[in-house]
Every structure is written in structure tokens, then in C-alpha cells.
Write a protein that holds these residues in place. Structure first.
Motif, PDB file in Angstrom:
ATOM      1  N   ARG A  51      -0.668 -61.196 -62.074  1.00  0.00           N
ATOM      2  CA  ARG A  51      -0.316 -60.148 -61.186  1.00  0.00           C
ATOM      3  C   ARG A  51      -1.273 -59.052 -61.635  1.00  0.00           C
ATOM      4  O   ARG A  51      -2.038 -58.026 -60.379  1.00  0.00           O
ATOM      5  CB  ARG A  51       0.889 -59.544 -61.618  1.00  0.00           C
ATOM      6  N   ARG A  52      -1.865 -58.834 -62.568  1.00  0.00           N
ATOM      7  CA  ARG A  52      -3.181 -58.171 -62.927  1.00  0.00           C
ATOM      8  C   ARG A  52      -4.736 -57.798 -61.797  1.00  0.00           C
ATOM      9  O   ARG A  52      -4.871 -57.449 -61.824  1.00  0.00           O
ATOM     10  CB  ARG A  52      -3.497 -57.515 -64.274  1.00  0.00           C
ATOM     11  N   VAL A  53      -4.693 -59.220 -62.275  1.00  0.00           N
ATOM     12  CA  VAL A  53      -5.661 -60.275 -61.448  1.00  0.00           C
ATOM     13  C   VAL A  53      -5.448 -59.843 -59.620  1.00  0.00           C
ATOM     14  O   VAL A  53      -6.859 -59.257 -59.190  1.00  0.00           O
ATOM     15  CB  VAL A  53      -6.545 -61.910 -61.363  1.00  0.00           C
ATOM     16  N   LEU A  54      -4.359 -60.098 -59.562  1.00  0.00           N
ATOM     17  CA  LEU A  54      -4.021 -60.142 -57.874  1.00  0.00           C
ATOM     18  C   LEU A  54      -4.643 -58.662 -57.515  1.00  0.00           C
ATOM     19  O   LEU A  54      -4.549 -58.106 -56.314  1.00  0.00           O
ATOM     20  CB  LEU A  54      -2.700 -60.536 -57.833  1.00  0.00           C
ATOM     21  N   ARG A  55      -4.135 -58.105 -58.175  1.00  0.00           N
ATOM     22  CA  ARG A  55      -3.928 -55.878 -58.727  1.00  0.00           C
ATOM     23  C   ARG A  55      -5.359 -55.246 -58.106  1.00  0.00           C
ATOM     24  O   ARG A  55      -5.806 -54.580 -57.426  1.00  0.00           O
ATOM     25  CB  ARG A  55      -3.019 -55.146 -59.724  1.00  0.00           C
ATOM     26  N   SER A  56      -5.841 -55.941 -59.100  1.00  0.00           N
ATOM     27  CA  SER A  56      -7.555 -55.407 -59.348  1.00  0.00           C
ATOM     28  C   SER A  56      -8.033 -56.476 -57.857  1.00  0.00           C
ATOM     29  O   SER A  56      -9.124 -55.241 -57.315  1.00  0.00           O
ATOM     30  CB  SER A  56      -7.963 -56.037 -60.803  1.00  0.00           C
ATOM     31  N   TRP A  57      -7.851 -57.263 -57.492  1.00  0.00           N
ATOM     32  CA  TRP A  57      -8.545 -57.517 -56.213  1.00  0.00           C
ATOM     33  C   TRP A  57      -7.545 -56.710 -54.883  1.00  0.00           C
ATOM     34  O   TRP A  57      -9.005 -56.963 -54.523  1.00  0.00           O
ATOM     35  CB  TRP A  57      -8.460 -59.142 -56.356  1.00  0.00           C
ATOM     36  N   LEU A  58      -6.413 -55.875 -55.134  1.00  0.00           N
ATOM     37  CA  LEU A  58      -6.554 -56.050 -53.700  1.00  0.00           C
ATOM     38  C   LEU A  58      -6.553 -54.671 -53.974  1.00  0.00           C
ATOM     39  O   LEU A  58      -7.208 -54.112 -52.732  1.00  0.00           O
ATOM     40  CB  LEU A  58      -4.676 -56.534 -53.804  1.00  0.00           C
ATOM     41  N   LEU A  59      -6.505 -53.673 -54.566  1.00  0.00           N
ATOM     42  CA  LEU A  59      -7.539 -52.385 -54.615  1.00  0.00           C
ATOM     43  C   LEU A  59      -8.628 -52.328 -54.557  1.00  0.00           C
ATOM     44  O   LEU A  59      -9.908 -51.800 -53.565  1.00  0.00           O
ATOM     45  CB  LEU A  59      -6.916 -52.050 -55.935  1.00  0.00           C
ATOM     46  N   GLY A  60      -9.248 -53.728 -54.469  1.00  0.00           N
ATOM     47  CA  GLY A  60     -10.783 -53.704 -54.026  1.00  0.00           C
ATOM     48  C   GLY A  60     -10.647 -54.273 -53.420  1.00  0.00           C
ATOM     49  O   GLY A  60     -11.751 -54.117 -52.635  1.00  0.00           O
ATOM     50  N   SER A  61      -9.994 -54.692 -52.211  1.00  0.00           N
ATOM     51  CA  SER A  61      -9.990 -55.408 -51.055  1.00  0.00           C
ATOM     52  C   SER A  61      -9.545 -53.854 -50.238  1.00  0.00           C
ATOM     53  O   SER A  61      -9.381 -54.423 -48.524  1.00  0.00           O
ATOM     54  CB  SER A  61      -9.594 -56.365 -50.962  1.00  0.00           C
ATOM     55  N   GLY A  62      -9.400 -52.863 -50.984  1.00  0.00           N
ATOM     56  CA  GLY A  62      -8.497 -51.395 -49.938  1.00  0.00           C
ATOM     57  C   GLY A  62      -7.867 -51.444 -49.113  1.00  0.00           C
ATOM     58  O   GLY A  62      -6.702 -50.750 -48.730  1.00  0.00           O
ATOM     59  N   ALA A  63      -6.905 -51.883 -50.504  1.00  0.00           N
ATOM     60  CA  ALA A  63      -5.020 -52.578 -50.685  1.00  0.00           C
ATOM     61  C   ALA A  63      -5.143 -50.705 -51.291  1.00  0.00           C
ATOM     62  O   ALA A  63      -5.191 -50.343 -51.525  1.00  0.00           O
ATOM     63  CB  ALA A  63      -4.249 -52.576 -51.703  1.00  0.00           C
ATOM     64  N   LYS A  64      -3.665 -49.755 -50.505  1.00  0.00           N
ATOM     65  CA  LYS A  64      -3.753 -48.796 -50.717  1.00  0.00           C
ATOM     66  C   LYS A  64      -2.236 -48.369 -51.138  1.00  0.00           C
ATOM     67  O   LYS A  64      -1.297 -49.591 -50.245  1.00  0.00           O
ATOM     68  CB  LYS A  64      -3.659 -47.242 -50.190  1.00  0.00           C
ATOM     69  N   ALA A  65      -1.399 -47.754 -52.052  1.00  0.00           N
ATOM     70  CA  ALA A  65      -0.435 -47.504 -52.736  1.00  0.00           C
ATOM     71  C   ALA A  65       0.662 -49.043 -53.096  1.00  0.00           C
ATOM     72  O   ALA A  65       1.305 -48.733 -52.382  1.00  0.00           O
ATOM     73  CB  ALA A  65       0.563 -46.836 -51.952  1.00  0.00           C
ATOM     74  N   LEU A  66       0.105 -49.786 -53.594  1.00  0.00           N
ATOM     75  CA  LEU A  66      -0.101 -50.509 -53.858  1.00  0.00           C
ATOM     76  C   LEU A  66       1.277 -51.334 -54.858  1.00  0.00           C
ATOM     77  O   LEU A  66       1.520 -50.737 -55.787  1.00  0.00           O
ATOM     78  CB  LEU A  66      -0.827 -51.727 -54.657  1.00  0.00           C
ATOM     79  N   THR A  67       2.333 -51.550 -53.897  1.00  0.00           N
ATOM     80  CA  THR A  67       4.436 -50.953 -54.680  1.00  0.00           C
ATOM     81  C   THR A  67       3.871 -52.917 -55.794  1.00  0.00           C
ATOM     82  O   THR A  67       3.478 -53.821 -55.234  1.00  0.00           O
ATOM     83  CB  THR A  67       5.148 -51.040 -54.282  1.00  0.00           C
ATOM     84  N   ASP A  68       4.654 -52.885 -56.543  1.00  0.00           N
ATOM     85  CA  ASP A  68       5.238 -53.899 -56.979  1.00  0.00           C
ATOM     86  C   ASP A  68       6.362 -54.804 -56.660  1.00  0.00           C
ATOM     87  O   ASP A  68       5.473 -55.797 -56.931  1.00  0.00           O
ATOM     88  CB  ASP A  68       6.333 -53.074 -58.595  1.00  0.00           C
ATOM     89  N   LYS A  69       6.694 -54.321 -55.497  1.00  0.00           N
ATOM     90  CA  LYS A  69       7.246 -55.719 -54.159  1.00  0.00           C
ATOM     91  C   LYS A  69       6.248 -56.138 -54.114  1.00  0.00           C
ATOM     92  O   LYS A  69       6.113 -57.561 -53.948  1.00  0.00           O
ATOM     93  CB  LYS A  69       8.139 -54.896 -53.492  1.00  0.00           C
ATOM     94  N   GLN A  70       5.073 -55.848 -53.037  1.00  0.00           N
ATOM     95  CA  GLN A  70       4.300 -56.286 -52.453  1.00  0.00           C
ATOM     96  C   GLN A  70       3.518 -56.632 -53.696  1.00  0.00           C
ATOM     97  O   GLN A  70       3.368 -58.322 -53.299  1.00  0.00           O
ATOM     98  CB  GLN A  70       3.021 -55.143 -51.911  1.00  0.00           C
ATOM     99  N   LEU A  71       3.591 -56.677 -55.120  1.00  0.00           N
ATOM    100  CA  LEU A  71       2.502 -57.459 -55.651  1.00  0.00           C
ATOM    101  C   LEU A  71       3.216 -58.859 -56.486  1.00  0.00           C
ATOM    102  O   LEU A  71       2.377 -60.289 -56.290  1.00  0.00           O
ATOM    103  CB  LEU A  71       1.831 -56.594 -56.716  1.00  0.00           C
ATOM    104  N   ARG A  72       4.765 -58.867 -56.306  1.00  0.00           N
ATOM    105  CA  ARG A  72       5.417 -59.790 -56.486  1.00  0.00           C
ATOM    106  C   ARG A  72       5.361 -61.423 -55.318  1.00  0.00           C
ATOM    107  O   ARG A  72       5.491 -61.749 -55.531  1.00  0.00           O
ATOM    108  CB  ARG A  72       6.545 -59.245 -56.654  1.00  0.00           C
ATOM    109  N   ALA A  73       5.124 -60.279 -53.958  1.00  0.00           N
ATOM    110  CA  ALA A  73       4.941 -60.985 -52.983  1.00  0.00           C
ATOM    111  C   ALA A  73       4.135 -62.269 -52.765  1.00  0.00           C
ATOM    112  O   ALA A  73       3.749 -63.216 -52.455  1.00  0.00           O
ATOM    113  CB  ALA A  73       5.170 -60.096 -51.358  1.00  0.00           C
ATOM    114  N   VAL A  74       2.445 -60.842 -52.708  1.00  0.00           N
ATOM    115  CA  VAL A  74       1.047 -61.736 -52.770  1.00  0.00           C
ATOM    116  C   VAL A  74       1.447 -62.687 -54.231  1.00  0.00           C
ATOM    117  O   VAL A  74       0.938 -63.869 -53.524  1.00  0.00           O
ATOM    118  CB  VAL A  74       0.349 -60.803 -53.349  1.00  0.00           C
ATOM    119  N   ASP A  75       1.540 -62.613 -55.242  1.00  0.00           N
ATOM    120  CA  ASP A  75       1.670 -62.986 -56.539  1.00  0.00           C
ATOM    121  C   ASP A  75       2.678 -64.558 -56.155  1.00  0.00           C
ATOM    122  O   ASP A  75       2.208 -65.610 -56.604  1.00  0.00           O
ATOM    123  CB  ASP A  75       2.467 -62.598 -57.659  1.00  0.00           C
TER     124      ASP A  75
END
Length: 314
Positions: free
Chosen positions: A248-272
Motif C-alpha cells: 500500500r505504501r508503494v501504491l500510495r507513492s505511485w498514485l500521488l506521482g500519477s496525479g492523485a489528490k487527497a487520497l483516502t485510506d478507503k481508496q487506497l485499499r480499494a486499489v490494493d
């Protein structure tokens, strides 16, 4: 106070000039006095938010107090507070922008105390966004320095009394419309009473431990990130080999680098779940889109990709 400043300077900024963000309250006044005693040179920066009648008088009085304490200079920075969020958030954004634009190459010392740290941890706990949200504030988050995170608020008031300094009492600090004020005057004292004291210190220790653990996990995730991201996309099978906390840390870094804003834990877990619980589900919408298009993560041919999707198709 001086010991706290001396320790911070020795660790993070052993020479040169510092700025102090001065509100005129007890915490920042005591910080200014200690900085004058310990740092090579000190410049005071006073932000006038213009949210209260007579704020210019308060700001000027704080500048005069700083000059009397021995700072090299004291500047009043006038800002406009606006935004779609809360008044607290808008004022904070305006304040930090003004401070950053006026500091030159010097760090800015902030008067956050151990009590502020405890309040921050409780607010993060209520959000329920995982360990990162309750790691509290860092002693140094360039350019922001917080030398007083181990000092109780009562100590700063005692320092002002010893120096015969009269601090300004911000009426916002007693306005129970603000969540932090209610935590300060209602929730924390009640917890201290129920648990027989030591709550603020325990919360601050917990924040430090979580931050230290988080730094190790972030470093491990950074190494994995370099292996799993290819042409801006995430290779699912490779990342699936990692534990959830790393993944999830990898996904968080990747998403923020891809333009994600105000990423929530719910969204991150759904991507995971597109990796760890793949059942052929559709894409996951994340913050960072436009009024016309939303930003969506999808799994295709063994990779995760981020792209825009027309909202009219939803």
C-alpha cells in the motif's frame, strides 16, 4: 526552553540564521526568547490574518516584543484568507505560504508544543486513516522546525512570566466551534483524569514510535517501487509478492506521482484489492480528476494503470 532550542539546533541547524513564526502568544514568544539566546541570529515573522478587528495592532505589538527580546528584525506579513475548506485550514495555508515566501534560505521555527502534538495525534486517530495519520508532527520538516515538541504548554507560559512578557490571548483558542479547542479544553483533560495523567506524553511517544517505524517501511517501499513500476504502470504479480503494508505504501507513492489528490485510506485499499483480492472488479475512482473527467485506476493485462474517464459515462 533553552535546552530544547539548543538540542534542536545541534541536531538540525547548528549554524546560521533562523526565523521564528511569532503570533504573540505564549508559545511563540517563549520560543523567540529562547532562539535569541541560542541561535546566531533570529528574524521574527508575524502573520496578520486580518480575521479579527484590531489584528494589525496585535501583530505590531508582537513585533515590538520580538525587537525588545533582541531579534535582528521583525516583519509583519499581511495575508488574505480564502478557500473552500474550513477557516482553520484556509488560515493555515495562507500563513505557511507567507512564511515560506519570507524566510529566505533560513528554517522557520514554529511554537508547537507537546500538547499540540497530543492534539494532532487525537485528530489523526479520529480520521482513521492509518498509522501515517497519527504520526504527529516532525521536529524538522524542511523548512519547518519544531523545537518544542517535548515541552509542555505550561512551561512556555512560565517562561513568559519569568521574562515579564505578557502574551496575547487569541480568542480563537477558546472558541469551541473549533474541534482542536474542544480537544484541548474538554477531551484531553477528561482523558488525563480518567487515566490518571500522562496522556499527552503517551500520545507524543506513540507518534514518535509510529513515525520511526513508518520511515523504515517507506524506505523498503521505495526500493520495491523502483522494481514494480514500468513505463508508469504497476506490474501486479511483482508487487503481489510484498506484504500489505509495503504494497500500500508503494501504491500510495505511485498514485500521488500519477496525479492523485487527497487520497483516502478507503481508496487506497480499494486499489490494493485490485492486486490482493482480484475478482475481475472494475476500476477504482480516486481524487485528482477534473469536472469533466474522473481519475480511475484499472487492472489490465497484469498491470495497474491510471487514466481519466469521462464522468458522463459513469
Amino acid at each position: 526552553m533553552r535546552l530544547a532550542l539548543r538540542g534542536w539546533l545541534r541536531r538540525y541547524h547548528s549554524h546560521g540564521r533562523v526565523c521564528v513564526a511569532l503570533s504573540g502568544g505564549a508559545d511563540s514568544l517563549a520560543l523567540t526568547a529562547a532562539a535569541v539566546a541560542e541561535a546566531e541570529s533570529v528574524d521574527a515573522l508575524i502573520v496578520d490574518h486580518r480575521l479579527q478587528e484590531g489584528s494589525d495592532v496585535v501583530a505590531r505589538a508582537a513585533a515590538d516584543q520580538a525587537l525588545a527580546l533582541g531579534v535582528r528584525s521583525a516583519r509583519v506579513l499581511t495575508v488574505d484568507v480564502h478557500g473552500n475548506g474550513s477557516l482553520e485550514a484556509a488560515a493555515r495555508d495562507a500563513r505557511y505560504e507567507a512564511l515560506d515566501g519570507s524566510r529566505g534560505d533560513a528554517p522557520v521555527l514554529l511554537g508547537h508544543t507537546l500538547d499540540d502534538q497530543a492534539e494532532t495525534v487525537l485528530l489523526g486517530l479520529a480520521r482513521g486513516s492509518g498509522g501515517r495519520s497519527i504520526q504527529g508532527m516532525q521536529a524538522f520538516d524542511d523548512p519547518w522546525g519544531r523545537p518544542l515538541l517535548g515541552v509542555r504548554r505550561g512551561v512556555t507560559r512560565a517562561a513568559c512570566e519569568d521574562l515579564s512578557i505578557t502574551p496575547w490571548e487569541d480568542p480563537h483558542n477558546t472558541d469551541d466551534e473549533f474541534t482542536r479547542v474542544r480537544l484541548r479544553h474538554e477531551a484531553l483533560p477528561l482523558l488525563e483524569e480518567i487515566l490518571a495523567g500522562g496522556v499527552a506524553e503517551a500520545l507524543a511517544r506513540t507518534a514518535t514510535q509510529l513515525r520511526e517505524d513508518g520511515q523504515v517501511l517507506d524506505a523498503l517501499a521505495g526500493a520495491v517501487l523502483l522494481r514494480v513500476v514500468v513505463d508508469g504502470e504497476v506490474e501486479v504479480d511483482t508487487l503481489a509478492e510484498s506484504a500489505g503494508a509495503i504494497r500500500r505504501r508503494v501504491l500510495r507513492s505511485w498514485l500521488l506521482g500519477s496525479g492523485a489528490k487527497a487520497l483516502t485510506d478507503k481508496q487506497l485499499r480499494a486499489v490494493d484489492a485490485l492486486i490482493a483480492d482480484w475478482r475481475g472488479q472494475g476500476g477504482v475512482a480516486i481524487g485528482g480528476g477534473t469536472p469533466e473527467s474522473r481519475l480511475v485506476v484499472v487492472r489490465r493485462r497484469g498491470r495497474l494503470t491510471v487514466g481519466f474517464e469521462d464522468r458522463r459515462r459513469v
